[in-house]
Design a protein around this motif. Structure first.
Motif, PDB file in Angstrom:
ATOM      1  N   THR A  14       0.832  -1.211   0.000  1.00  0.00           N
ATOM      2  CA  THR A  14       0.000   0.000   0.000  1.00  0.00           C
ATOM      3  C   THR A  14       0.860   1.252   0.000  1.00  0.00           C
ATOM      4  OG1 THR A  14      -1.733  -1.166   1.221  1.00  0.00           O
ATOM      5  CG2 THR A  14      -1.805   1.235   1.244  1.00  0.00           C
ATOM      6  N   ALA A  15       1.901   1.259   0.838  1.00  0.00           N
ATOM      7  CA  ALA A  15       2.798   2.422   0.910  1.00  0.00           C
ATOM      8  C   ALA A  15       3.519   2.643  -0.425  1.00  0.00           C
ATOM      9  CB  ALA A  15       3.812   2.228   2.037  1.00  0.00           C
ATOM     10  N   LEU A  16       3.938   1.568  -1.075  1.00  0.00           N
ATOM     11  CA  LEU A  16       4.633   1.706  -2.352  1.00  0.00           C
ATOM     12  C   LEU A  16       3.701   2.223  -3.450  1.00  0.00           C
ATOM     13  CD1 LEU A  16       6.804  -1.557  -2.368  1.00  0.00           C
ATOM     14  CD2 LEU A  16       7.585   0.793  -1.999  1.00  0.00           C
ATOM     15  N   LEU A  17       2.471   1.736  -3.476  1.00  0.00           N
ATOM     16  CA  LEU A  17       1.524   2.163  -4.505  1.00  0.00           C
ATOM     17  C   LEU A  17       1.126   3.619  -4.342  1.00  0.00           C
ATOM     18  CD1 LEU A  17      -0.820  -0.967  -4.795  1.00  0.00           C
ATOM     19  CD2 LEU A  17       0.985  -0.244  -6.366  1.00  0.00           C
ATOM     20  N   LEU A  18       1.271   4.167  -3.134  1.00  0.00           N
ATOM     21  CA  LEU A  18       0.945   5.568  -2.906  1.00  0.00           C
ATOM     22  C   LEU A  18       2.032   6.510  -3.399  1.00  0.00           C
ATOM     23  CD1 LEU A  18      -0.676   5.415   0.660  1.00  0.00           C
ATOM     24  CD2 LEU A  18      -1.821   5.977  -1.489  1.00  0.00           C
ATOM     25  N   CYS A  22       4.833   5.305  -8.776  1.00  0.00           N
ATOM     26  CA  CYS A  22       4.043   4.127  -9.141  1.00  0.00           C
ATOM     27  C   CYS A  22       2.800   4.474  -9.953  1.00  0.00           C
ATOM     28  CB  CYS A  22       3.621   3.358  -7.888  1.00  0.00           C
ATOM     29  SG  CYS A  22       4.988   2.513  -7.066  1.00  0.00           S
ATOM     30  N   ARG A  23       2.521   5.742 -10.122  1.00  0.00           N
ATOM     31  CA  ARG A  23       1.315   6.146 -10.837  1.00  0.00           C
ATOM     32  C   ARG A  23       1.683   6.894 -12.106  1.00  0.00           C
ATOM     33  NH1 ARG A  23       0.248   8.173  -5.748  1.00  0.00           N
ATOM     34  NH2 ARG A  23       0.149  10.287  -6.576  1.00  0.00           N
ATOM     35  N   ALA A  24       0.942   6.611 -13.167  1.00  0.00           N
ATOM     36  CA  ALA A  24       1.162   7.316 -14.428  1.00  0.00           C
ATOM     37  C   ALA A  24       0.462   8.664 -14.426  1.00  0.00           C
ATOM     38  CB  ALA A  24       0.652   6.469 -15.594  1.00  0.00           C
ATOM     39  N   PHE A  54      -3.444   3.298 -15.309  1.00  0.00           N
ATOM     40  CA  PHE A  54      -3.327   4.134 -14.115  1.00  0.00           C
ATOM     41  C   PHE A  54      -1.941   4.045 -13.493  1.00  0.00           C
ATOM     42  CE2 PHE A  54      -3.757   5.219  -9.658  1.00  0.00           C
ATOM     43  CZ  PHE A  54      -4.535   6.370  -9.694  1.00  0.00           C
ATOM     44  N   PHE A  55      -1.379   2.837 -13.448  1.00  0.00           N
ATOM     45  CA  PHE A  55      -0.075   2.656 -12.814  1.00  0.00           C
ATOM     46  C   PHE A  55       1.043   2.767 -13.843  1.00  0.00           C
ATOM     47  CE2 PHE A  55      -2.968   0.350  -9.948  1.00  0.00           C
ATOM     48  CZ  PHE A  55      -2.667   0.985  -8.753  1.00  0.00           C
ATOM     49  N   SER A  56       2.189   3.238 -13.384  1.00  0.00           N
ATOM     50  CA  SER A  56       3.369   3.361 -14.235  1.00  0.00           C
ATOM     51  C   SER A  56       4.098   2.024 -14.315  1.00  0.00           C
ATOM     52  CB  SER A  56       4.302   4.433 -13.666  1.00  0.00           C
ATOM     53  OG  SER A  56       4.771   4.035 -12.381  1.00  0.00           O
ATOM     54  N   SER A  57       5.212   2.019 -15.030  1.00  0.00           N
ATOM     55  CA  SER A  57       6.009   0.795 -15.124  1.00  0.00           C
ATOM     56  C   SER A  57       6.500   0.354 -13.746  1.00  0.00           C
ATOM     57  CB  SER A  57       7.199   1.018 -16.053  1.00  0.00           C
ATOM     58  OG  SER A  57       6.758   1.353 -17.351  1.00  0.00           O
ATOM     59  N   VAL A  62       5.861  -3.304  -8.953  1.00  0.00           N
ATOM     60  CA  VAL A  62       5.431  -3.500  -7.565  1.00  0.00           C
ATOM     61  C   VAL A  62       4.289  -4.507  -7.505  1.00  0.00           C
ATOM     62  CG1 VAL A  62       4.340  -2.390  -5.573  1.00  0.00           C
ATOM     63  CG2 VAL A  62       6.201  -1.239  -6.786  1.00  0.00           C
ATOM     64  N   LEU A  63       3.307  -4.357  -8.392  1.00  0.00           N
ATOM     65  CA  LEU A  63       2.180  -5.292  -8.422  1.00  0.00           C
ATOM     66  C   LEU A  63       2.644  -6.702  -8.760  1.00  0.00           C
ATOM     67  CD1 LEU A  63      -0.573  -3.180 -10.208  1.00  0.00           C
ATOM     68  CD2 LEU A  63      -0.547  -3.894  -7.824  1.00  0.00           C
TER      69      LEU A  63
END
Length: 443
Positions: A14-18, A22-24, A54-57, A62-63
């Motif tokens: 969760t912390a990494l995705l925030l 991590c977001r495009a 929505f998410f970047s590379s 991370v996912l």
């Protein structure tokens, strides 16, 4: 330790995705980040945002890591690291891994874990290579690897906005995904037994080859085939029997079989789930509730539990005292109790979750204004509990409370059956007396 390991991984995810990296583009709320991380670690596949755009590379990497960790299990990885460091593995770790993967007290943990990790990585790499060869433009190297890991771990995350709808008539892509999903849902013990058997046949070492597969492997394979074939037939009759001429026979066959396979907690789809008939949705909910096999990446109450319930029902209809499976052995009382308790546990959890979602998403709105929504919410609950990831499209529109309910349901669905049965065994005690029995009229 198993719960703490998964929970800690979800918190870190969760912390990494925030992170902005991590977001495009766009903002991701804490609840949506927690939902996505839980869905990845619990290899569910439900998503509140489009994963590919929505998410970047960095977010995709991370996912991918969260899916891989969740698929093989946090305790498996930690124990493997300790073994590679030549450190002593604690008894609690041995019991956790044994209970999660093999359900067999007699095995060499070090050898088994090395075989598990190597076999899984090899199958994922082989699947990625097949996807790349079949369509290198749509599945470049990283995308092919991401989808192969997601399929084998039965996660269902896709970088494509419509999952695999664009490849509904591509035999190679469909077969690759179905093979990975099925292999990931059979269980590590069954995979290793099949690999050993194939290896001995290739080496022509038939002298040490058992005459038949083990009882457990035969039950898993036959039950899996029965569920896939039965589900495919039901979906075909519900979707295509009245629409002759609109689709080719190959498309109808691939779509029916793929949807039946993906209900084994995979989460991919080649058809619009929201556009399916109520018959198909009900059949798929049944398949999702059963799920995969023990010791696999799949969720659900497991194929062996379903087979035990089927044997119990047949025994009662025939007046037998014992529940016989595969015409060879009868299930002992402890196994039968585990199966029935686990099914009741799953049904109660799903029922409570559906009731809560009905309150948070519908409230006091009359039924004639929400026709069809209850079935969609129930489908969402079954999908989350069984860690499948299929949705009729209501996931992004859930309220914050609804998303938290589904998040908890995914976590319970991934770890609940294991923990519940373990806790039940710890709490149970053998009574040294019998209660007087009396017949009660039924029906």
């Amino acid at each position: 330790m198993l719960i703490m390991g998964f929970a800690l991984t979800i918190v870190v995810g969760t912390a990494l995705l925030l992170l902005d990296a991590c977001r495009a583009g766009g903002e991701l709320s804490l609840v949506d980040a927690l939902f996505t991380a839980t869905s990845a670690v619990c290899v569910t596949g439900l998503a509140v945002v489009d994963t590919g755009s929505f998410f970047s590379s960095t977010g995709h990497v991370v996912l991918l890591g969260l899916i891989q960790l969740g698929g093989l299990g946090i305790m498996t990885y930690s124990s493997m690291v300790f073994l590679l460091w030549r450190q002593r593995v604690s008894l609690s770790d041995r019991l956790a891994v044994r209970q999660t993967l093999l359900h067999d007290p007699s095995f060499n943990m070090a050898t088994f874990l090395r075989q598990v990790v190597l076999a899984c990585l090899l199958l994922e790499l082989l699947g990625a290579a097949c996807l790349y060869l079949f369509d290198s433009e749509s599945f470049p190297p990283f995308s092919a690897l991401f989808h192969a890991v997601s399929a084998f771990c039965n996660a269902g995350f896709s970088l494509q906005g419509d999952s695999l709808v664009a490849w509904k008539d591509h035999a190679g892509i469909n077969l690759t995904f179905m093979a990975l999903i099925i292999l990931g849902g059979l269980g590590f013990a069954v995979l290793l037994e099949l690999a050993e058997r194939i290896g001995r046949i290739r080496l022509r070492d038939r002298a040490s080859l058992p005459a038949r597969l083990s009882w457990h492997s035969r039950i898993v394979l036959t039950t899996s085939f029965m569920l896939i074939a039965g589900g495919a037939l039901a979906i075909y009759l519900a979707e295509f029997s009245l629409h002759q001429g609109q689709f080719s026979h190959a498309e109808e066959f691939l779509a029916s079989v793929f949807q039946s396979v993906t209900c084994r907690t995979a989460g991919f789809n080649t058809m619009n789930i929201g556009g399916l008939t109520n018959i198909s949705l009900l059949v798929m909910m049944g398949l999702m509730f059963v799920g995969g096999s023990p010791g696999s990446c799949a969720g659900g109450v497991k194929t062996t539990t379903f087979r035990a319930l089927l044997a119990f029902c047949l025994a009662r209809l025939r007046g037998r005292r014992q529940s016989v499976v595969a015409r060879r052995f009868a299930l002992d009382e402890a196994s039968m109790n585990d199966a029935l308790t686990l099914i009741m546990f799953g049904m109660v959890i799903i029922g409570v979750a559906a009731l809560v979602l009905s309150i948070t998403e519908v409230g006091a709105v009359p039924h004639n204004q929400t026709r069809g929504l209850f079935l969609e919410l129930l489908f969402e609950c079954v999908s989350a509990f069984a860690t499948v990831g299929l949705s009729t499209g209501v996931t992004p529109n859930l309220t914050v409370t609804g998303k938290l309910v589904i998040t908890v349901l995914m976590f319970i669905g991934r770890l609940g059956p294991i923990v519940f049965i373990s806790l039940l065994h710890d709490l149970q005690r053998t009574e040294r007396f019998m209660w007087p029995e009396k017949r009660l009229p039924m029906g």
